[in-house]
Scaffold this motif. Structure first.
Motif, mmCIF file in Angstrom:
data_model
loop_
_atom_site.group_PDB
_atom_site.id
_atom_site.type_symbol
_atom_site.label_atom_id
_atom_site.label_comp_id
_atom_site.label_asym_id
_atom_site.label_seq_id
_atom_site.Cartn_x
_atom_site.Cartn_y
_atom_site.Cartn_z
ATOM 1 N N LYS A 41 0.825 -1.205 0.000
ATOM 2 C CA LYS A 41 0.000 0.000 0.000
ATOM 3 C C LYS A 41 0.862 1.259 0.000
ATOM 4 C CE LYS A 41 -4.109 -1.798 -0.109
ATOM 5 N NZ LYS A 41 -4.935 -1.640 -1.333
ATOM 6 N N LEU A 42 1.881 1.296 0.848
ATOM 7 C CA LEU A 42 2.749 2.462 0.893
ATOM 8 C C LEU A 42 3.407 2.712 -0.461
ATOM 9 C CD1 LEU A 42 4.504 1.943 4.354
ATOM 10 C CD2 LEU A 42 2.740 3.633 3.811
ATOM 11 N N HIS A 112 -5.491 0.411 13.934
ATOM 12 C CA HIS A 112 -4.361 1.331 14.049
ATOM 13 C C HIS A 112 -3.540 1.330 12.758
ATOM 14 C CE1 HIS A 112 -4.399 0.465 18.674
ATOM 15 N NE2 HIS A 112 -5.501 1.052 18.253
ATOM 16 N N THR A 113 -3.265 0.127 12.241
ATOM 17 C CA THR A 113 -2.506 0.009 10.990
ATOM 18 C C THR A 113 -3.239 0.683 9.847
ATOM 19 O OG1 THR A 113 -1.449 -2.054 11.703
ATOM 20 C CG2 THR A 113 -1.582 -1.663 9.328
ATOM 21 N N THR A 114 -4.540 0.456 9.768
ATOM 22 C CA THR A 114 -5.339 1.020 8.674
ATOM 23 C C THR A 114 -5.381 2.535 8.733
ATOM 24 O OG1 THR A 114 -6.696 -0.977 8.545
ATOM 25 C CG2 THR A 114 -7.644 1.060 7.664
ATOM 26 N N MET A 115 -5.555 3.106 9.914
ATOM 27 C CA MET A 115 -5.628 4.571 10.022
ATOM 28 C C MET A 115 -4.321 5.225 9.605
ATOM 29 S SD MET A 115 -7.980 5.204 13.426
ATOM 30 C CE MET A 115 -6.978 4.187 14.517
ATOM 31 N N LEU A 116 -3.188 4.615 9.957
ATOM 32 C CA LEU A 116 -1.918 5.199 9.543
ATOM 33 C C LEU A 116 -1.719 5.047 8.040
ATOM 34 C CD1 LEU A 116 0.496 6.739 10.528
ATOM 35 C CD2 LEU A 116 1.660 4.577 11.041
ATOM 36 N N LEU A 117 -2.185 3.938 7.474
ATOM 37 C CA LEU A 117 -2.151 3.804 6.010
ATOM 38 C C LEU A 117 -3.023 4.872 5.348
ATOM 39 C CD1 LEU A 117 -2.331 -0.067 5.412
ATOM 40 C CD2 LEU A 117 -0.423 1.453 4.848
ATOM 41 N N GLY A 118 -4.195 5.129 5.919
ATOM 42 C CA GLY A 118 -5.074 6.157 5.360
ATOM 43 C C GLY A 118 -4.426 7.524 5.390
ATOM 44 N N ALA A 119 -3.748 7.845 6.497
ATOM 45 C CA ALA A 119 -3.048 9.119 6.586
ATOM 46 C C ALA A 119 -1.913 9.190 5.574
ATOM 47 C CB ALA A 119 -2.506 9.309 8.002
ATOM 48 N N ALA A 120 -1.181 8.075 5.396
ATOM 49 C CA ALA A 120 -0.088 8.053 4.418
ATOM 50 C C ALA A 120 -0.620 8.298 3.010
ATOM 51 C CB ALA A 120 0.643 6.710 4.489
ATOM 52 N N ARG A 121 -1.770 7.709 2.689
ATOM 53 C CA ARG A 121 -2.361 7.921 1.360
ATOM 54 C C ARG A 121 -2.690 9.394 1.155
ATOM 55 N NH1 ARG A 121 -7.601 4.674 -1.180
ATOM 56 N NH2 ARG A 121 -8.191 6.247 -2.726
ATOM 57 N N TYR A 122 -3.350 9.997 2.128
ATOM 58 C CA TYR A 122 -3.731 11.405 2.008
ATOM 59 C C TYR A 122 -2.500 12.305 1.901
ATOM 60 C CZ TYR A 122 -4.815 16.089 3.695
ATOM 61 O OH TYR A 122 -4.878 17.455 3.834
ATOM 62 N N LEU A 123 -1.523 12.092 2.781
ATOM 63 C CA LEU A 123 -0.348 12.957 2.794
ATOM 64 C C LEU A 123 0.490 12.782 1.533
ATOM 65 C CD1 LEU A 123 0.544 12.471 6.554
ATOM 66 C CD2 LEU A 123 -0.198 14.621 5.497
ATOM 67 N N ALA A 124 0.508 11.584 0.968
ATOM 68 C CA ALA A 124 1.234 11.361 -0.285
ATOM 69 C C ALA A 124 0.540 12.058 -1.452
ATOM 70 C CB ALA A 124 1.358 9.868 -0.560
#
Length: 397
Positions: A41-42, A112-124
Motif C-alpha cells: 500500500k505504501l 491502528h494500521t489502517t488509520m496510519l495507512l489512510g493518513a499516508a495515502r492522504y499525505l502522499a
C-alpha cells in the motif's frame, strides 16, 4: 465533526483494508502477510518503503513539497502504529472474523494500521507539509517488545525523528472524542516469580513439615502492604499475585510452591522502591517461618509518559478534527502497559486515546473475544494523523 473530506472519500477502502487484516491475524514477529500488505500500500501511494527492522517492521518515508514541487524542510517526525494480534480465539461470527483459530485482533491493531495507512495515502496525495514524515509500522507490541527491538536495530539512527507520536483506540471513550495526557498515560509493568522451598510431609503430620503453602499465604497477604501502607496514596501502584502453584494431593504438604504476578507503577523511583521492599519482605517472611524463598523479576515495558509540549500539540491537532469540546485533557491514566513507552524514552512525543464508543455492545472491550474495531472512526484517526503532520510541519506560503 470536521473529518478531512479527502480522507472520508476513501472510507470504504480503509474499511476493506481493516477487515482484511482482521480476518488474517498474525502474532508478534510473525506479521508477514500484514507487513506485505502495508509495504504494498505504501509503495502504491508513492511512499518510500523500508523493511526488515525487528523482522517484520515496515517504515515508510515521505517528504513534503513546496508549491514548485521541490522537497522542503529539514524537520522530521515519526508516527507509529502496531500490527500484531493476540493469541486468543475470536467469538464473533461476522464474515471477516479471524480465519486462524487461536489468533484474533482483539486490541484494534488492525484499525491502528489502517488509520496510519489512510493518513499516508492522504499525505502522499497532498504533500502539504514542510519536512519529512516516517510512518512506523511496528510488530510485536503485545508483550514481546517489538518497539524496543526496532530501536535496538537502529530505528532512530536510520529514521531520525525529532518527535514521535502514537495512538490507541479506547472503547470506554465515546466515538468522536480524543483523550490527551500531559504526562503518564500507561504504567510500567514487570512480572515476578517467587519460589518458596520448605519441607514436605503427610498432611496429617504438619509438625514434621515446613509448609510452603502457609509461607506463600503470608507473602500474599503481606504483599498488599507494599501499596496500601508503603506507597503514597497520590502515587498509583499495583502489586497483584495472580498464580499460586503448589501441591498435587489433598493429603500431602508439598516441598515447594510457586507464586507469579505483576507489578505496575508510573514512577521509576516507585518501581525501584517497591521491588526492593518486596525482596526484603519475601526473604524475611520465608526465613521467619523456616523456609527459603527466591524472588525473580522479569522486566517489562517502561511507563508511557507524554512530554507536555508535544501533548499540547497533539491536543491542538485533535481539536481541528473533533472540536476543542471533544478533546479530553488530562484524564486519569491506566495501569495497562504499552511498549510505545520505549520510543517516548528516546524522543519527545505523545500517545493519545481515540474514542471507540464500545462499538458492538458491552462485550466490545480490549482483549475480549467479542471485540471489534469501530470502522466509523477510521476517518477520525486518519484525519487526526493528517492534522498532526500539517500542524507540526506547516508549509509556508
Amino acid at each position: 465533526m470536521p473529518i478531512n473530506n479527502r480522507i472520508a472519500a476513501f472510507q470504504d477502502d480503509m474499511t476493506a483494508w481493516r477487515r482484511d487484516i482482521h480476518a488474517h491475524p498474525e502474532l508478534g514477529f510473525e506479521e508477514n502477510r500484514t507487513s506485505d500488505l502495508v509495504a504494498a500500500k505504501l509503495a502504491e501511494f508513492g511512499v518510500t518503503v523500508h523493511r526488515g527492522l525487528a523482522g517484520t517492521g515496515v517504515v515508510g518515508t515521505l517528504t513534503g513539497l513546496d508549491t514548485g514541487g521541490r522537497a522542503v524542510g529539514p524537520r522530521t517526525i515519526g508516527l507509529r502504529a502496531d500490527m500484531d494480534a493476540l493469541p486468543m480465539p475470536e467469538a464473533n461470527d461476522f464474515d471477516y472474523a479471524s480465519r486462524h483459530p487461536g489468533k484474533m485482533h482483539a486490541c484494534g491493531h488492525d484499525g491502528h494500521t489502517t488509520m496510519l495507512l489512510g493518513a499516508a495515502r492522504y499525505l502522499a496525495e497532498t504533500r502539504n507539509f514542510d519536512g519529512t514524515v516516517h510512518f512506523i509500522f511496528q510488530p510485536a507490541e503485545e508483550g514481546q517488545g517489538g518497539g524496543l527491538r526496532m530501536i535496538q536495530e537502529g530505528l532512530f539512527q536510520h529514521f531520525d525523528c525529532e518527535q514521535i507520536y502514537g495512538l490507541h483506540n479506547w472503547p470506554e471513550l465515546p466515538a468522536g472524542q480524543i483523550a490527551v495526557h500531559p504526562g503518564p498515560v500507561m504504567a510500567a509493568a514487570n512480572q515476578f516469580e517467587i519460589t518458596v522451598t520448605g519441607h514436605g510431609a503427610h498432611a496429617a503430620m504438619p509438625h514434621r513439615s515446613i509448609d510452603p503453602v502457609l509461607v506463600s499465604a503470608h507473602i500474599i497477604t503481606a504483599a498488599q502492604s507494599l501499596v496500601s501502607r508503603g506507597t503514597d496514596p497520590a502515587d498509583s501502584a499495583v502489586v497483584s499475585i495472580t498464580v499460586v502453584d503448589a501441591g498435587t494431593a489433598a493429603n500431602v504438604i508439598p516441598d515447594s510452591a510457586t507464586l507469579r504476578g505483576t507489578m505496575r507503577t508510573f514512577s521509576e523511583a516507585t518501581h525501584r522502591r517497591i521491588q526492593e521492599q518486596f525482596a526484603r519482605l519475601v526473604s524475611s517472611i520465608a526465613e521467619g517461618l523456616g523456609a527459603q524463598a527466591v524472588l525473580n523479576f522479569r522486566p517489562g515495558y517502561p511507563a508511557t509518559v507524554n512530554s507536555e509540549p508535544e501533548a499540547r500539540i497533539a491536543a491542538s491537532a485533535a481539536a481541528k478534527v473533533v472540536g476543542a469540546e471533544n478533546v479530553v485533557w488530562a484524564p486519569a491514566p491506566t495501569m495497562a502497559a504499552e511498549d510505545f513507552g520505549y520510543m517516548l524514552k528516546e524522543r519527545p512525543g505523545a500517545y493519545i486515546w481515540l474514542g471507540h464508543g464500545g462499538h458492538g455492545g458491552p462485550g466490545c472491550r480490549l482483549h475480549n473475544p467479542r471485540y471489534d474495531f469501530n470502522d466509523a472512526i477510521l476517518t477520525t484517526g486518519a484525519s487526526y494523523w493528517a492534522s498532526l503532520v500539517e500542524t507540526i510541519l506547516p508549509r509556508s506560503a
